[in-house]
Design a protein around this motif. Sequence first.
Motif, mmCIF file in Angstrom:
data_model
loop_
_atom_site.group_PDB
_atom_site.id
_atom_site.type_symbol
_atom_site.label_atom_id
_atom_site.label_comp_id
_atom_site.label_asym_id
_atom_site.label_seq_id
_atom_site.Cartn_x
_atom_site.Cartn_y
_atom_site.Cartn_z
ATOM 1 N N GLY A 180 -3.147 7.134 -1.526
ATOM 2 C CA GLY A 180 -2.821 5.807 -1.036
ATOM 3 C C GLY A 180 -1.796 5.871 0.080
ATOM 4 O O GLY A 180 -1.011 6.825 0.179
ATOM 5 N N ARG A 181 -1.809 4.865 0.920
ATOM 6 C CA ARG A 181 -0.880 4.803 2.045
ATOM 7 C C ARG A 181 -0.312 3.395 2.109
ATOM 8 O O ARG A 181 -1.064 2.413 2.149
ATOM 9 C CB ARG A 181 -1.607 5.153 3.348
ATOM 10 N N VAL A 182 1.001 3.281 2.121
ATOM 11 C CA VAL A 182 1.648 1.970 2.143
ATOM 12 C C VAL A 182 2.747 1.976 3.189
ATOM 13 O O VAL A 182 3.303 3.026 3.524
ATOM 14 C CB VAL A 182 2.247 1.604 0.764
ATOM 15 N N THR A 183 3.040 0.797 3.693
ATOM 16 C CA THR A 183 4.160 0.643 4.613
ATOM 17 C C THR A 183 5.038 -0.498 4.127
ATOM 18 O O THR A 183 4.572 -1.403 3.416
ATOM 19 C CB THR A 183 3.699 0.334 6.049
ATOM 20 N N VAL A 184 6.289 -0.453 4.515
ATOM 21 C CA VAL A 184 7.227 -1.499 4.115
ATOM 22 C C VAL A 184 6.754 -2.858 4.638
ATOM 23 O O VAL A 184 6.777 -3.860 3.919
ATOM 24 C CB VAL A 184 8.638 -1.169 4.633
ATOM 25 N N ARG A 185 6.312 -2.911 5.871
ATOM 26 C CA ARG A 185 5.879 -4.180 6.461
ATOM 27 C C ARG A 185 4.663 -4.741 5.726
ATOM 28 O O ARG A 185 4.605 -5.941 5.429
ATOM 29 C CB ARG A 185 5.535 -3.997 7.944
ATOM 30 N N HIS A 186 3.697 -3.895 5.406
ATOM 31 C CA HIS A 186 2.488 -4.385 4.752
ATOM 32 C C HIS A 186 2.764 -4.829 3.316
ATOM 33 O O HIS A 186 2.148 -5.779 2.823
ATOM 34 C CB HIS A 186 1.411 -3.304 4.776
ATOM 35 N N VAL A 187 3.683 -4.145 2.643
ATOM 36 C CA VAL A 187 4.070 -4.584 1.295
ATOM 37 C C VAL A 187 4.676 -5.979 1.362
ATOM 38 O O VAL A 187 4.348 -6.869 0.564
ATOM 39 C CB VAL A 187 5.047 -3.580 0.662
ATOM 40 N N ASP A 188 5.573 -6.198 2.316
ATOM 41 C CA ASP A 188 6.203 -7.511 2.465
ATOM 42 C C ASP A 188 5.157 -8.574 2.793
ATOM 43 O O ASP A 188 5.187 -9.676 2.226
ATOM 44 C CB ASP A 188 7.258 -7.452 3.560
ATOM 45 N N GLU A 189 4.214 -8.264 3.673
ATOM 46 C CA GLU A 189 3.186 -9.229 4.034
ATOM 47 C C GLU A 189 2.305 -9.572 2.841
ATOM 48 O O GLU A 189 1.892 -10.724 2.666
ATOM 49 C CB GLU A 189 2.330 -8.675 5.174
ATOM 50 N N MET A 190 2.021 -8.579 2.006
ATOM 51 C CA MET A 190 1.192 -8.822 0.827
ATOM 52 C C MET A 190 1.883 -9.793 -0.129
ATOM 53 O O MET A 190 1.277 -10.767 -0.603
ATOM 54 C CB MET A 190 0.885 -7.508 0.111
ATOM 55 N N VAL A 191 3.154 -9.531 -0.427
ATOM 56 C CA VAL A 191 3.861 -10.402 -1.363
ATOM 57 C C VAL A 191 4.061 -11.789 -0.764
ATOM 58 O O VAL A 191 3.926 -12.802 -1.457
ATOM 59 C CB VAL A 191 5.220 -9.786 -1.758
ATOM 60 N N GLU A 192 4.364 -11.860 0.525
ATOM 61 C CA GLU A 192 4.553 -13.156 1.164
ATOM 62 C C GLU A 192 3.279 -13.992 1.094
ATOM 63 O O GLU A 192 3.328 -15.197 0.825
ATOM 64 C CB GLU A 192 4.974 -12.981 2.616
ATOM 65 N N HIS A 193 2.131 -13.356 1.322
ATOM 66 C CA HIS A 193 0.877 -14.102 1.218
ATOM 67 C C HIS A 193 0.668 -14.608 -0.206
ATOM 68 O O HIS A 193 0.261 -15.751 -0.419
ATOM 69 C CB HIS A 193 -0.311 -13.235 1.622
ATOM 70 N N ALA A 194 0.934 -13.746 -1.190
ATOM 71 C CA ALA A 194 0.754 -14.152 -2.575
ATOM 72 C C ALA A 194 1.646 -15.335 -2.926
ATOM 73 O O ALA A 194 1.211 -16.290 -3.597
ATOM 74 C CB ALA A 194 1.047 -12.973 -3.504
ATOM 75 N N THR A 195 2.891 -15.322 -2.477
ATOM 76 C CA THR A 195 3.796 -16.428 -2.780
ATOM 77 C C THR A 195 3.364 -17.706 -2.072
ATOM 78 O O THR A 195 3.479 -18.806 -2.631
ATOM 79 C CB THR A 195 5.238 -16.077 -2.379
#
Length: 271
Positions: A119-134
Amino acid sequence: MSDIDDTAAVSRLLSFGFRPGLTPPRNAEYATLVQRCHTEPAFAQRLHAAARGFDLTVVAVNARAGLVLGATAETHFAASVAEHITKPADRPIAALAHLAIAALAFYRPEDLDDEVHVGRVTVRHVDEMVEHATTELERRAIEAGDDDGVPADQPDLIQLWRYYQRRNPVGLTDDDRAHSKSRRAIIKRVAEYLTNNGMLRRASTENGGTYTTTARYQIQVRELAGQKMLGELAALGVTVAADGKPTFTTPEPQSSGTPDAASAPSADPGA
């Protein structure tokens, strides 16, 4: 071997399990002890018994990851968000970061069973994922007329989505350093904690920090977090493209009720 020799070997294997940065491919003795667990049932039973003595569970004994241990409620070896996020106000964001990193790294259920998947993750994409969910949770709460912002069938959310949205995603100090209270700074600390415990590897500094997963992290997510957790963000319209970047859509409304929201995984010795 004698019982004393076997006891010493089991203790040695446990000691390797407490060194998450070490793997059998990098240590011949470790590889031999892991192999004994697969070929000698009595040796494997001794290992499980010894782990129980420390209030630990043996999650897996794997040729790639080595000995992967899980925590029980009684153990003193369990790790928690509180240990690497000292400020209580930052811990809800850190808990969401743990969940989002796992979900982004292993978005497809089959990824958890694919031994060659990285798997590959980035700090920016993690933040975008949670922001969309909220944002999606907020939209549903408004549509359902929940004035307090918490869907009636999900009291465990406790306005967590609002808490996340109130925190700035990024911020700079007077000398242009990232503000330690920003969402992405906290996500970065979580990623670094996972890295230091053998769960992630640093890949680059792009997008706030890019990381790849290890076999140990894959096993931890698969065995301790479960596939249900990884499917919950899909109900909020999160998908992952071939390049590993999250994309977002507005899911079709359900005929009744509100879909479950993502919940943070429980802590374990390496997470």
